[in-house]
Scaffold this motif. Structure first.
Motif, PDB file in Angstrom:
ATOM      1  N   ASP B  11       2.066  15.550  -3.879  1.00 32.96           N
ATOM      2  CA  ASP B  11       3.328  15.492  -4.612  1.00 32.96           C
ATOM      3  C   ASP B  11       4.143  14.318  -4.096  1.00 32.96           C
ATOM      4  OD1 ASP B  11       5.487  18.231  -5.765  1.00 32.96           O
ATOM      5  OD2 ASP B  11       5.349  16.133  -6.372  1.00 32.96           O
ATOM      6  N   ILE B  12       4.957  13.804  -4.970  1.00 29.93           N
ATOM      7  CA  ILE B  12       5.923  12.764  -4.622  1.00 29.93           C
ATOM      8  C   ILE B  12       7.299  13.351  -4.860  1.00 29.93           C
ATOM      9  CG2 ILE B  12       6.774  10.447  -5.117  1.00 29.93           C
ATOM     10  CD1 ILE B  12       3.958   9.781  -6.168  1.00 29.93           C
ATOM     11  N   CYS B  13       8.140  13.373  -3.832  1.00 24.16           N
ATOM     12  CA  CYS B  13       9.423  14.052  -3.912  1.00 24.16           C
ATOM     13  C   CYS B  13      10.554  13.104  -3.531  1.00 24.16           C
ATOM     14  CB  CYS B  13       9.453  15.258  -2.969  1.00 24.16           C
ATOM     15  SG  CYS B  13       8.233  16.532  -3.345  1.00 24.16           S
ATOM     16  N   GLN B  14      11.716  13.410  -4.074  1.00 17.50           N
ATOM     17  CA  GLN B  14      12.902  12.633  -3.770  1.00 17.50           C
ATOM     18  C   GLN B  14      13.519  13.099  -2.463  1.00 17.50           C
ATOM     19  OE1 GLN B  14      14.202  10.089  -5.682  1.00 17.50           O
ATOM     20  NE2 GLN B  14      12.424  10.252  -7.040  1.00 17.50           N
ATOM     21  N   ARG B  15      14.180  12.167  -1.778  1.00 13.01           N
ATOM     22  CA  ARG B  15      14.932  12.532  -0.575  1.00 13.01           C
ATOM     23  C   ARG B  15      15.908  13.658  -0.865  1.00 13.01           C
ATOM     24  NH1 ARG B  15      16.331   7.574   3.137  1.00 13.01           N
ATOM     25  NH2 ARG B  15      14.891   6.015   2.307  1.00 13.01           N
ATOM     26  N   GLY B  16      16.034  14.550   0.106  1.00 10.36           N
ATOM     27  CA  GLY B  16      17.011  15.625  -0.005  1.00 10.36           C
ATOM     28  C   GLY B  16      16.522  16.852  -0.744  1.00 10.36           C
ATOM     29  N   THR B  17      15.384  16.734  -1.426  1.00  7.24           N
ATOM     30  CA  THR B  17      14.822  17.897  -2.122  1.00  7.24           C
ATOM     31  C   THR B  17      13.904  18.660  -1.185  1.00  7.24           C
ATOM     32  OG1 THR B  17      12.945  16.661  -2.990  1.00  7.24           O
ATOM     33  CG2 THR B  17      14.964  16.651  -4.306  1.00  7.24           C
ATOM     34  N   SER B  18      13.262  19.680  -1.717  1.00  8.52           N
ATOM     35  CA  SER B  18      12.333  20.500  -0.919  1.00  8.52           C
ATOM     36  C   SER B  18      11.011  20.623  -1.642  1.00  8.52           C
ATOM     37  CB  SER B  18      12.913  21.900  -0.691  1.00  8.52           C
ATOM     38  OG  SER B  18      14.126  21.845   0.034  1.00  8.52           O
ATOM     39  N   LEU B  19       9.973  20.884  -0.887  1.00 10.14           N
ATOM     40  CA  LEU B  19       8.662  21.130  -1.461  1.00 10.14           C
ATOM     41  C   LEU B  19       8.103  22.405  -0.851  1.00 10.14           C
ATOM     42  CD1 LEU B  19       6.192  20.197  -3.157  1.00 10.14           C
ATOM     43  CD2 LEU B  19       5.308  19.181  -1.039  1.00 10.14           C
ATOM     44  N   THR B  20       7.597  23.285  -1.697  1.00 15.91           N
ATOM     45  CA  THR B  20       6.956  24.501  -1.225  1.00 15.91           C
ATOM     46  C   THR B  20       5.456  24.408  -1.454  1.00 15.91           C
ATOM     47  OG1 THR B  20       8.904  25.884  -1.566  1.00 15.91           O
ATOM     48  CG2 THR B  20       6.779  27.001  -1.504  1.00 15.91           C
ATOM     49  N   ILE B  21       4.707  24.655  -0.405  1.00 16.09           N
ATOM     50  CA  ILE B  21       3.252  24.576  -0.422  1.00 16.09           C
ATOM     51  C   ILE B  21       2.710  26.005  -0.316  1.00 16.09           C
ATOM     52  CG2 ILE B  21       1.210  23.681   0.757  1.00 16.09           C
ATOM     53  CD1 ILE B  21       3.162  21.548   1.991  1.00 16.09           C
ATOM     54  N   GLN B  22       1.714  26.299  -1.134  1.00 20.52           N
ATOM     55  CA  GLN B  22       1.147  27.641  -1.164  1.00 20.52           C
ATOM     56  C   GLN B  22      -0.289  27.639  -0.656  1.00 20.52           C
ATOM     57  OE1 GLN B  22       1.356  29.116  -5.162  1.00 20.52           O
ATOM     58  NE2 GLN B  22       3.580  28.936  -5.277  1.00 20.52           N
ATOM     59  N   CYS B  23      -0.634  28.690   0.056  1.00 17.48           N
ATOM     60  CA  CYS B  23      -2.023  28.896   0.486  1.00 17.48           C
ATOM     61  C   CYS B  23      -2.452  30.315   0.165  1.00 17.48           C
ATOM     62  CB  CYS B  23      -2.195  28.613   1.972  1.00 17.48           C
ATOM     63  SG  CYS B  23      -2.582  26.899   2.302  1.00 17.48           S
ATOM     64  N   GLN B  24      -3.543  30.413  -0.559  1.00 19.95           N
ATOM     65  CA  GLN B  24      -4.121  31.690  -0.936  1.00 19.95           C
ATOM     66  C   GLN B  24      -5.502  31.793  -0.313  1.00 19.95           C
ATOM     67  OE1 GLN B  24      -2.764  34.185  -3.318  1.00 19.95           O
ATOM     68  NE2 GLN B  24      -4.355  35.331  -2.243  1.00 19.95           N
ATOM     69  N   VAL B  25      -5.749  32.899   0.387  1.00 18.68           N
ATOM     70  CA  VAL B  25      -7.040  33.110   1.041  1.00 18.68           C
ATOM     71  C   VAL B  25      -7.804  34.175   0.280  1.00 18.68           C
ATOM     72  CG1 VAL B  25      -8.176  33.547   3.254  1.00 18.68           C
ATOM     73  CG2 VAL B  25      -5.841  32.648   3.212  1.00 18.68           C
ATOM     74  N   ASP B  26      -9.116  34.034   0.237  1.00 18.75           N
ATOM     75  CA  ASP B  26      -9.914  34.968  -0.558  1.00 18.75           C
ATOM     76  C   ASP B  26     -10.228  36.265   0.174  1.00 18.75           C
ATOM     77  OD1 ASP B  26     -13.361  33.783  -0.149  1.00 18.75           O
ATOM     78  OD2 ASP B  26     -11.747  34.067   1.303  1.00 18.75           O
ATOM     79  N   SER B  27      -9.699  36.432   1.381  1.00 19.87           N
ATOM     80  CA  SER B  27      -9.883  37.664   2.128  1.00 19.87           C
ATOM     81  C   SER B  27      -8.677  37.864   3.043  1.00 19.87           C
ATOM     82  CB  SER B  27     -11.171  37.629   2.944  1.00 19.87           C
ATOM     83  OG  SER B  27     -11.168  36.512   3.802  1.00 19.87           O
ATOM     84  N   GLN B  28      -8.534  39.068   3.562  1.00 19.28           N
ATOM     85  CA  GLN B  28      -7.375  39.358   4.408  1.00 19.28           C
ATOM     86  C   GLN B  28      -7.557  38.739   5.788  1.00 19.28           C
ATOM     87  OE1 GLN B  28      -6.932  43.636   4.305  1.00 19.28           O
ATOM     88  NE2 GLN B  28      -5.819  43.578   2.366  1.00 19.28           N
ATOM     89  N   VAL B  29      -6.523  38.095   6.256  1.00 17.98           N
ATOM     90  CA  VAL B  29      -6.538  37.477   7.581  1.00 17.98           C
ATOM     91  C   VAL B  29      -5.244  37.822   8.299  1.00 17.98           C
ATOM     92  CG1 VAL B  29      -8.072  35.581   6.991  1.00 17.98           C
ATOM     93  CG2 VAL B  29      -5.609  35.315   6.665  1.00 17.98           C
ATOM     94  N   THR B  30      -5.348  37.992   9.592  1.00 17.37           N
ATOM     95  CA  THR B  30      -4.164  38.354  10.362  1.00 17.37           C
ATOM     96  C   THR B  30      -3.224  37.172  10.527  1.00 17.37           C
ATOM     97  OG1 THR B  30      -5.476  39.970  11.580  1.00 17.37           O
ATOM     98  CG2 THR B  30      -3.367  39.324  12.541  1.00 17.37           C
ATOM     99  N   ARG B 111      -0.827  16.380   0.249  1.00 18.64           N
ATOM    100  CA  ARG B 111      -0.332  15.052   0.638  1.00 18.64           C
ATOM    101  C   ARG B 111       1.054  14.867   0.051  1.00 18.64           C
ATOM    102  NH1 ARG B 111      -2.696  10.361   2.434  1.00 18.64           N
ATOM    103  NH2 ARG B 111      -4.769  11.295   2.203  1.00 18.64           N
ATOM    104  N   LEU B 112       2.044  14.807   0.916  1.00 16.15           N
ATOM    105  CA  LEU B 112       3.439  14.669   0.497  1.00 16.15           C
ATOM    106  C   LEU B 112       3.924  13.249   0.755  1.00 16.15           C
ATOM    107  CD1 LEU B 112       6.306  15.648  -0.281  1.00 16.15           C
ATOM    108  CD2 LEU B 112       6.568  16.460   2.070  1.00 16.15           C
ATOM    109  N   THR B 113       4.490  12.658  -0.277  1.00 16.07           N
ATOM    110  CA  THR B 113       5.142  11.353  -0.155  1.00 16.07           C
ATOM    111  C   THR B 113       6.597  11.530  -0.543  1.00 16.07           C
ATOM    112  OG1 THR B 113       3.102  10.209  -0.728  1.00 16.07           O
ATOM    113  CG2 THR B 113       5.152   8.954  -0.887  1.00 16.07           C
ATOM    114  N   VAL B 114       7.497  11.115   0.340  1.00 10.72           N
ATOM    115  CA  VAL B 114       8.935  11.220   0.074  1.00 10.72           C
ATOM    116  C   VAL B 114       9.484   9.825  -0.201  1.00 10.72           C
ATOM    117  CG1 VAL B 114      11.160  12.015   0.930  1.00 10.72           C
ATOM    118  CG2 VAL B 114       9.072  13.215   1.603  1.00 10.72           C
ATOM    119  N   VAL B 115      10.151   9.696  -1.357  1.00 11.68           N
ATOM    120  CA  VAL B 115      10.665   8.377  -1.756  1.00 11.68           C
ATOM    121  C   VAL B 115      12.193   8.401  -1.846  1.00 11.68           C
ATOM    122  CG1 VAL B 115       8.556   7.806  -2.954  1.00 11.68           C
ATOM    123  CG2 VAL B 115      10.403   8.930  -4.202  1.00 11.68           C
TER     124      VAL B 115
END
Lengths: 111, 115
Positions: B11-30, B111-115
């Motif tokens: 993603d390419i994001c502007q200064r001052g904003t936020s980015l949320t990244i998600q991770c999904q696993v195919d099985s339960q992990v502690t 890969r995050l790029t902040v502009v």
């Protein structure tokens, strides 16, 4: 604290050349040792591991031997291919919750 | 070993904003781990996320800048807040399915790029 020191790159080899990437570690306990590979644009993949002294990890033609006397875990391959071009990370874990990585070595193999 | 789906991949994001990244696993992990990989550098652990408790942050990383959620045993999010160009990095989630002795499994990275 525990740490890993890895040979700095980049490393450029011709196809079929022999590869060695040096890795040494410092740990107070008895760590497990790992090599990870990161292909361009991808996340890390576990390449091989060794969990105790004198163990040899191997995968895809790569090998590394856990040497307690020299605190080393050097990565070797007898004949590299263009497809082996990637960044290689040495890592250790002395308990189940803390994986420490070396700086990474970029390998480029030219045809 | 576990399979992790991480998004967005970039993603390419502007200064001052936020980015949320998600991770999904195919099985339960502690435990799930979030790493940052700055350009040309190795991985630095940001925090460890356990389900049902606050994430544990490493030195140099704070919850206000990197809030983490872990609502269940297969999912986690990392938010990078108030973005600046210095936040431009690859962010990776990982799990220790089988314990660290077997090595971690990693997502494909964001890969995050902040502009």
């Amino acid at each position: 604290g525990d740490s890993v020191t890895q040979m700095e790159g980049p490393v450029t080899l011709s196809e079929e050349a022999f590869l060695t990437i040096n890795c040494t570690y410092t740990a107070t306990g008895y760590p497990s040792l790992f090599w990870y590979v990161q292909y361009p644009g991808e996340g890390l993949q576990l390449l091989l591991k060794a969990t105790k002294a004198d163990d040899k990890g191997s995968n895809k033609g790569f090998e590394a031997t856990y040497r307690k006397e020299t605190t080393s875990f050097h990565l070797e391959k007898g004949s590299v291919q263009v497809s082996d071009s990637a960044v290689y990370f040495c890592a250790l874990s002395a308990d189940n919750n803390d994986m420490r990585f070396g700086a990474g070595t970029r390998l480029t193999v030219k045809p | 070993s576990a399979v992790i789906s991480q998004k967005p991949s970039r993603d390419i994001c502007q200064r001052g904003t936020s980015l949320t990244i998600q991770c999904q696993v195919d099985s339960q992990v502690t435990m799930m781990f979030w790493y940052r990989q700055q350009p040309g550098q190795s991985l630095t652990l940001i925090a460890t996320a356990n389900q049902g408790s606050e994430a544990t942050y490493e030195s140099g990383f704070v919850i206000d800048k990197f809030p983490i959620s872990r609502p269940n045993l297969t999912f986690s999010t990392l938010t990078v807040s108030n973005l600046s160009p210095e936040d431009s990095s690859i962010y990776l989630c990982s799990v220790d399915k089988g314990g660290a002795w077997d090595g971690y499994t990693f997502g494909s990275g964001t890969r995050l790029t902040v502009v």
